[in-house]
Design a protein around this motif. Structure first.
Motif, PDB file in Angstrom:
ATOM      1  N   ALA A   1       0.808  -1.224   0.000  1.00 34.65           N
ATOM      2  CA  ALA A   1       0.000   0.000   0.000  1.00 34.65           C
ATOM      3  C   ALA A   1       0.840   1.273   0.000  1.00 34.65           C
ATOM      4  O   ALA A   1       0.530   2.217  -0.745  1.00 34.65           O
ATOM      5  CB  ALA A   1      -0.965  -0.021   1.192  1.00 34.65           C
ATOM      6  N   PRO A   2       1.920   1.373   0.797  1.00 38.44           N
ATOM      7  CA  PRO A   2       2.727   2.600   0.748  1.00 38.44           C
ATOM      8  C   PRO A   2       3.307   2.870  -0.644  1.00 38.44           C
ATOM      9  O   PRO A   2       3.362   4.028  -1.078  1.00 38.44           O
ATOM     10  CB  PRO A   2       3.836   2.327   1.773  1.00 38.44           C
ATOM     11  CG  PRO A   2       3.228   1.359   2.734  1.00 38.44           C
ATOM     12  CD  PRO A   2       2.377   0.473   1.881  1.00 38.44           C
TER      13      PRO A   2
ATOM     14  N   GLU B   1      -9.132   6.101  -0.230  1.00 33.02           N
ATOM     15  CA  GLU B   1      -9.348   7.066  -1.304  1.00 33.02           C
ATOM     16  C   GLU B   1      -8.902   6.500  -2.653  1.00 33.02           C
ATOM     17  O   GLU B   1      -9.530   6.761  -3.684  1.00 33.02           O
ATOM     18  CB  GLU B   1      -8.622   8.372  -0.991  1.00 33.02           C
ATOM     19  CG  GLU B   1      -9.236   9.114   0.191  1.00 33.02           C
ATOM     20  CD  GLU B   1      -8.387  10.275   0.674  1.00 33.02           C
ATOM     21  OE1 GLU B   1      -8.958  11.213   1.274  1.00 33.02           O
ATOM     22  OE2 GLU B   1      -7.160  10.259   0.468  1.00 33.02           O
ATOM     23  N   VAL B   2      -7.829   5.727  -2.647  1.00 28.78           N
ATOM     24  CA  VAL B   2      -7.382   5.074  -3.880  1.00 28.78           C
ATOM     25  C   VAL B   2      -8.461   4.116  -4.385  1.00 28.78           C
ATOM     26  O   VAL B   2      -8.794   4.097  -5.578  1.00 28.78           O
ATOM     27  CB  VAL B   2      -6.057   4.323  -3.653  1.00 28.78           C
ATOM     28  CG1 VAL B   2      -5.704   3.467  -4.874  1.00 28.78           C
ATOM     29  CG2 VAL B   2      -4.934   5.298  -3.353  1.00 28.78           C
ATOM     30  N   LEU B   3      -9.004   3.324  -3.482  1.00 28.33           N
ATOM     31  CA  LEU B   3     -10.045   2.371  -3.871  1.00 28.33           C
ATOM     32  C   LEU B   3     -11.282   3.096  -4.393  1.00 28.33           C
ATOM     33  O   LEU B   3     -11.902   2.662  -5.373  1.00 28.33           O
ATOM     34  CB  LEU B   3     -10.401   1.484  -2.683  1.00 28.33           C
ATOM     35  CG  LEU B   3      -9.292   0.568  -2.161  1.00 28.33           C
ATOM     36  CD1 LEU B   3      -9.743  -0.138  -0.885  1.00 28.33           C
ATOM     37  CD2 LEU B   3      -8.872  -0.442  -3.201  1.00 28.33           C
ATOM     38  N   ALA B   4     -11.652   4.189  -3.724  1.00 30.23           N
ATOM     39  CA  ALA B   4     -12.813   4.956  -4.178  1.00 30.23           C
ATOM     40  C   ALA B   4     -12.560   5.562  -5.552  1.00 30.23           C
ATOM     41  O   ALA B   4     -13.454   5.554  -6.421  1.00 30.23           O
ATOM     42  CB  ALA B   4     -13.139   6.048  -3.164  1.00 30.23           C
TER      43      ALA B   4
ATOM     44  N   PRO C   1      -0.282  13.935  -1.585  1.00 32.10           N
ATOM     45  CA  PRO C   1       0.597  13.201  -0.663  1.00 32.10           C
ATOM     46  C   PRO C   1      -0.096  12.650   0.571  1.00 32.10           C
ATOM     47  O   PRO C   1       0.468  11.807   1.269  1.00 32.10           O
ATOM     48  CB  PRO C   1       1.649  14.260  -0.284  1.00 32.10           C
ATOM     49  CG  PRO C   1       0.952  15.568  -0.487  1.00 32.10           C
ATOM     50  CD  PRO C   1       0.016  15.366  -1.638  1.00 32.10           C
ATOM     51  N   SER C   2      -1.299  13.130   0.863  1.00 29.35           N
ATOM     52  CA  SER C   2      -1.988  12.659   2.072  1.00 29.35           C
ATOM     53  C   SER C   2      -3.096  11.658   1.755  1.00 29.35           C
ATOM     54  O   SER C   2      -3.908  11.328   2.632  1.00 29.35           O
ATOM     55  CB  SER C   2      -2.572  13.855   2.836  1.00 29.35           C
ATOM     56  OG  SER C   2      -3.518  14.555   2.039  1.00 29.35           O
TER      57      SER C   2
ATOM     58  N   ARG D   1       3.079   6.212  -5.689  1.00 22.99           N
ATOM     59  CA  ARG D   1       2.946   6.337  -7.136  1.00 22.99           C
ATOM     60  C   ARG D   1       1.751   7.206  -7.529  1.00 22.99           C
ATOM     61  O   ARG D   1       1.678   7.684  -8.675  1.00 22.99           O
ATOM     62  CB  ARG D   1       2.812   4.959  -7.769  1.00 22.99           C
ATOM     63  CG  ARG D   1       4.079   4.100  -7.635  1.00 22.99           C
ATOM     64  CD  ARG D   1       4.027   2.911  -8.549  1.00 22.99           C
ATOM     65  NE  ARG D   1       3.907   3.322  -9.953  1.00 22.99           N
ATOM     66  CZ  ARG D   1       3.565   2.495 -10.937  1.00 22.99           C
ATOM     67  NH1 ARG D   1       3.285   1.233 -10.658  1.00 22.99           N
ATOM     68  NH2 ARG D   1       3.471   2.937 -12.172  1.00 22.99           N
ATOM     69  N   LEU D   2       0.826   7.409  -6.604  1.00 15.87           N
ATOM     70  CA  LEU D   2      -0.361   8.201  -6.915  1.00 15.87           C
ATOM     71  C   LEU D   2      -0.348   9.585  -6.268  1.00 15.87           C
ATOM     72  O   LEU D   2      -1.352  10.307  -6.307  1.00 15.87           O
ATOM     73  CB  LEU D   2      -1.614   7.435  -6.476  1.00 15.87           C
ATOM     74  CG  LEU D   2      -1.945   6.211  -7.337  1.00 15.87           C
ATOM     75  CD1 LEU D   2      -3.023   5.372  -6.673  1.00 15.87           C
ATOM     76  CD2 LEU D   2      -2.387   6.637  -8.733  1.00 15.87           C
ATOM     77  N   GLU D   3       0.797   9.973  -5.701  1.00 12.64           N
ATOM     78  CA  GLU D   3       0.879  11.286  -5.063  1.00 12.64           C
ATOM     79  C   GLU D   3       0.578  12.411  -6.047  1.00 12.64           C
ATOM     80  O   GLU D   3      -0.083  13.396  -5.708  1.00 12.64           O
ATOM     81  CB  GLU D   3       2.270  11.495  -4.450  1.00 12.64           C
ATOM     82  CG  GLU D   3       2.473  10.781  -3.132  1.00 12.64           C
ATOM     83  CD  GLU D   3       3.827  11.112  -2.519  1.00 12.64           C
ATOM     84  OE1 GLU D   3       4.568  11.918  -3.123  1.00 12.64           O
ATOM     85  OE2 GLU D   3       4.137  10.567  -1.454  1.00 12.64           O
ATOM     86  N   ALA D   4       1.040  12.277  -7.265  1.00 11.95           N
ATOM     87  CA  ALA D   4       0.862  13.360  -8.251  1.00 11.95           C
ATOM     88  C   ALA D   4      -0.600  13.591  -8.595  1.00 11.95           C
ATOM     89  O   ALA D   4      -1.000  14.722  -8.902  1.00 11.95           O
ATOM     90  CB  ALA D   4       1.653  13.043  -9.520  1.00 11.95           C
TER      91      ALA D   4
END
Length: 409
Positions: free
Chosen positions: A274-275, A293-296, A287-288, A280-283
């Motif tokens: 997960a980290p 939220e990724v799953l949503a 960053p928080s 990889r999705l910070e952009a």
């Protein structure tokens, strides 16, 4: 007149037969007396005597055969099961930031459950006390107290030596690293305690109540902050010589890759944990962002999130293909928070196993956890683990008989 030696032998035989009856019900569920006699290879008369005593003591209770209500061997279709008043079992599972507790009766029916947060940096003493407080809370919620408990199964991260109960982490800074968790929790609770790796408890739960019922050779994979596996071979849990089996996240998939805190390079967790997914999705998500939220975002069609999750699934699938070539499991169950992405991550896992595993491994089932594969499943597995010790733990057996004798009087 029987000699003391003969009398003792008869008592031992009766106790042995009673344990066989209890073991059958614990492992097979409610059962007719005639079926008990056949499976235990004990005469029907002896079974009747044993079960009458256990019913009178409050250990067993008759219940209708809800499946069909038919007669068995010409007799009424009454099954015997553990009495709801025969005592309770508890399961506890700890992860980095949460503790879950589940209380069940001896038939595995939930009595109550609860959970609570724990600080990611909290040490083992704080975690131990938090687990005790949550357990007591769940017991009160169910209308009981610790006197109702026969045993507790506890799941913790790390490599747990099955002989001495000492936890050894793949990472030296894990909270329970170097601690005899079994002794510490036994001292706090004063009842039989069984310690196991939390992912292995999730494996047990899937086999008993989830997506792997009836599966003898199982690989369970938890994808969350870390990546770990649990194995059943011939329906038996595999721990390894020192309890270290299943550290899937610390298998190197790139010997020239980045350094891992475990001391290796290019570990799978650095690419598919997960980290790593969040980095990889910070952009796009910031960053928080959290995994929720990724799953949503993935569920709402966000291509970046879907692509990153799919790539993580592909990496895991390639490694699992090699594991299939080695172990040839009958089924792979995937759980943990990341698995909640569903087909976005499960399809790449399946595709890569099909591509890289040898036949027949390439055609095995790969399914999502039916229990979510988180600490709730671990707590259910903890209860299942403790229940499996009912007739082999002298302390649990003694508590069962003493408790039921006290409640029946």
């Amino acid at each position: 007149m029987n000699s003391p030696r003969t009398g003792g032998s008869l008592r031992d035989l009766r106790q042995s037969n009673a344990i066989r009856v209890l073991d059958l019900i614990a492992n097979q569920g409610p059962m007719h007396r005639a079926e008990m006699a056949r499976r235990a290879n004990i005469s029907r008369t002896t079974i009747t005597t044993i079960t009458r005593d256990l019913v009178e003591r409050g250990v067993l209770a008759e219940q209708p055969d809800r499946a069909n209500g038919k007669e068995i061997d010409g007799r009424a279709g009454e099954q015997l099961a553990f009495s709801p008043k025969a005592g309770w079992i508890a399961g506890i599972s700890q992860i980095l930031d949460r503790i879950c507790v589940r209380i069940t009766d001896l038939m595995g029916q939930e009595v109550s459950s609860t959970d609570g947060p724990v600080g990611a940096t909290d040490g083992w003493r704080v975690r131990a006390e938090a687990a005790v407080d949550l357990l007591d809370s769940a017991l009160r919620k169910g209308g009981g107290d610790r006197g109702d408990l026969l045993g507790v199964g506890i799941g913790l991260p790390g490599q747990i030596n099955p002989v001495d109960g000492i936890v050894h982490g793949a990472l030296a800074d894990q909270p329970w690293n170097g601690i005899n968790a079994r002794a510490e929790m036994n001292r706090r609770l004063g009842i039989p305690v069984f310690i196991e790796n939390n992912v292995r408890l999730e494996t047990i739960a899937e086999a008993k109540w989830g997506a792997a019922q009836g599966i003898q050779d199982l690989m369970y994979v938890n994808m969350s902050s870390g990546i770990a596996a649990g194995f059943l071979f011939g329906s038996e849990l595999f721990r390894g010589a020192l309890g270290g089996a299943g550290e899937l996240g610390h298998v190197s998939i790139d010997v020239n890759g980045p350094a891992c805190r475990c001391g290796n390079r290019g570990c799978l967790v650095l690419f598919a944990g997960a980290p790593a997914i969040l980095r990889r999705l910070e952009a796009t998500l910031g960053p928080s962002a959290t995994m929720s939220e990724v799953l949503a975002a993935s569920a709402s069609g966000d291509r970046a999130s879907q692509n990153v999750l799919a790539e993580a699934g592909s990496m895991v699938g390639r490694l699992l293909a090699s594991m299939c070539n080695l172990l040839n499991p009958q089924r792979i169950v995937v759980g943990g928070q990341t698995s909640l992405a569903g087909p976005v991550i499960l399809d790449p896992i399946r595709d890569n196993i099909t591509r890289f595993a040898l036949t027949p491994s390439a055609s095995l089932d790969v399914v999502a956890s039916a229990l979510g594969g988180g600490p709730e499943a671990g707590a259910a597995g903890g209860a299942a683990l403790a229940l499996s010790k009912l007739t082999t733990s002298p302390q649990m057996l003694s508590r069962l008989l003493d408790y039921t004798r006290a409640t029946a009087s």
